[in-house]
Scaffold this motif. Structure first.
Motif, short mmCIF file in Angstrom:
data_model
loop_
_atom_site.label_atom_id
_atom_site.label_comp_id
_atom_site.label_asym_id
_atom_site.label_seq_id
_atom_site.Cartn_x
_atom_site.Cartn_y
_atom_site.Cartn_z
N ASN A 29 -7.93 -0.98 4.06
CA ASN A 29 -7.77 -2.43 4.00
C ASN A 29 -8.87 -2.97 3.10
OD1 ASN A 29 -5.81 -2.11 5.93
ND2 ASN A 29 -7.19 -2.63 7.63
N ASN A 57 -3.68 -5.47 4.17
CA ASN A 57 -3.66 -4.59 5.35
C ASN A 57 -2.66 -3.47 5.10
OD1 ASN A 57 -2.44 -3.66 8.00
ND2 ASN A 57 -4.25 -4.74 8.72
N GLU A 59 -1.64 -0.86 6.98
CA GLU A 59 -0.69 -0.46 8.01
C GLU A 59 0.50 -1.43 8.06
OE1 GLU A 59 -0.75 0.52 12.73
OE2 GLU A 59 -2.64 0.16 11.71
N GLU A 60 0.17 -2.72 8.04
CA GLU A 60 1.24 -3.74 8.07
C GLU A 60 1.92 -3.90 6.72
OE1 GLU A 60 -0.40 -7.53 9.06
OE2 GLU A 60 -1.08 -6.88 11.04
N GLN A 61 1.29 -3.38 5.67
CA GLN A 61 1.75 -3.62 4.30
C GLN A 61 1.89 -5.13 4.07
OE1 GLN A 61 2.50 -1.37 1.77
NE2 GLN A 61 1.70 0.30 2.97
N SER A 62 0.79 -5.82 4.35
CA SER A 62 0.84 -7.28 4.22
C SER A 62 -0.34 -7.79 3.41
CB SER A 62 0.84 -7.93 5.61
OG SER A 62 -0.34 -7.57 6.29
N ASN A 235 5.65 -5.95 3.02
CA ASN A 235 6.51 -6.59 4.01
C ASN A 235 6.35 -8.09 4.04
OD1 ASN A 235 7.73 -4.35 5.16
ND2 ASN A 235 5.89 -3.89 6.34
N ASN A 236 5.13 -8.55 3.81
CA ASN A 236 4.85 -9.94 4.12
C ASN A 236 3.67 -10.47 3.31
OD1 ASN A 236 5.01 -12.34 5.64
ND2 ASN A 236 3.33 -11.63 6.94
N GLU A 238 1.35 -13.93 3.43
CA GLU A 238 1.09 -15.16 4.18
C GLU A 238 0.07 -15.99 3.41
OE1 GLU A 238 -0.65 -16.25 8.57
OE2 GLU A 238 -0.05 -14.18 8.18
N HIS A 272 -7.09 -9.14 10.01
CA HIS A 272 -6.25 -8.56 8.96
C HIS A 272 -6.94 -7.38 8.29
CE1 HIS A 272 -3.70 -9.01 5.15
NE2 HIS A 272 -2.87 -8.69 6.12
N ASP A 274 -9.14 -5.59 9.84
CA ASP A 274 -9.55 -4.70 10.94
C ASP A 274 -11.07 -4.59 11.04
OD1 ASP A 274 -8.87 -3.27 13.11
OD2 ASP A 274 -8.10 -1.51 12.06
#
Ligand code: C30
Length: 283
Positions: A29, A57, A59-62, A235-236, A238, A272, A274
């Protein structure tokens, strides 16, 4: 190590003082400070009129894009005075800007990318433009001071148009510099999403060549390639804004950042990335 744009080392070295270990963009990250400066061809330094922090991030691919208004009144680290955050760049370049953003958000800034008008135009043109939902009709000047007309609705913007769109500040419906920060996030999101559509690394190399010295970064070419593949699985995205109020002091306009908003954003960004929260942030 193949270079990307113009490489610039930071005085602090590769690792943020807020990190134990160096961050590997391929697996960790991380955060990237994105700076847009208003330098015209032939000019140096310039003002950082666009200041955004991207956190990633794995893991979340965000991605979270946090916009920092250029007039935010903060302590300029290394000078100890309260001033507009974009003055950090005029006083102490990217190094002082990073130190100041790290103190404001209390997160490590691992990497940075600083681009000027021309580089922004080149990036957007290299991906054949972006699709943007224009919220209302307006006009804004391009780099040659010619007017560009924007029509409400989903529009395809080329590089020059996307630049004018991200610079617009004075239209009565535009929300001033805060609205402009949101338009920068909107365009960045479109760039990141579109950026995944050109898959060839050779093409990517051409793009970076074209941008040349108009991009200054401490990311290596390999890092940028891995970011590109990261974007392919995204994925996202924000978007966060720093809340605050207008403040006039001795005739100068500032944006007084709201303490609760800073605390809230620190928590979201640490989660985000971590990174452990402080005791205060846990309550
Ligand atoms: C994985 C990820 C996330 C990224 C990978 C790395 C890369 C390569 C990413 C590429 C994208 C990057 C790094 C983006 C950086 C951030 C962005 C979005 C940059 C946008 C464009 C840019 C280069 C700079 C921003 C410039 C801005 C916002 C304004 C400067 C007004 C004066 C006094 C008047 C003047 C008037 C207007 C338009 N102008 O434009 O004209 O200097 O604005 O508000 O200072 O001036 O006011 O009244 O004289 O005419 O109203 P400006 P101003």
């Amino acid at each position: 190590n193949v270079t990307a744009g113009s490489q610039q080392e930071l005085i602090r070295g590769d690792k943020s003082d807020l990190r134990e270990d160096i961050v590997n963009p391929h697996v960790d990250n991380m955060s990237i400070l994105l700076l847009g400066v208003d330098t015209r061809p032939g000019e140096s330094n310039g003002r950082t009129d666009a200041i955004l922090v991207a956190t990633l991030n794995q893991e979340e691919q965000s991605i979270i894009l946090t916009s920092i208004p250029r007039d935010s009144r903060v302590e300029i680290v290394g000078r100890g005075t309260l001033d507009k955050i974009n003055h950090a760049h005029a006083f102490g370049g990217i190094d002082m800007t990073i130190d100041t953003v790290e103190q404001l958000l209390d997160i490590p800034i691992d990497y940075f990318a600083r681009i000027n008008f021309q580089a922004f135009v080149d990036v957007v043109d290299a991906i054949d433009g972006v699709e943007i939902e224009v919220p209302f009709n307006f006009e804004e000047k391009d780099m040659n001071n010619d007017w560009i007309q924007f029509t409400e609705g989903i529009q395809h913007l080329n590089g020059e148009e996307a630049l004018a769109y991200t610079r617009m500040r004075k239209h009565p419906q535009g929300g001033g510099d805060i609205g402009r920060g949101q338009r920068q996030q909107q365009v960045l999101e479109a760039i990141i999403e579109k950026g995944t559509s050109f898959s060839s690394i050779a093409r990517f190399d051409d793009v970076l060549d074209a941008i040349g010295e108009n991009l200054i970064t401490n990311l290596s070419f390999g890092d940028l390639v891995s970011l590109h593949s990261y974007a392919g699985n995204l994925n996202n995205i924000e978007q966060l804004q720093l809340g605050g109020t207008d403040l006039m002091l001795n005739g100068i306009y500032y944006y007084e950042v709201d303490n609760e908003s800073i605390l809230d954003i620190r928590i979201q960004l640490k989660q985000h990335l971590d990174i452990n929260l402080t005791d205060e942030e846990q309550h």
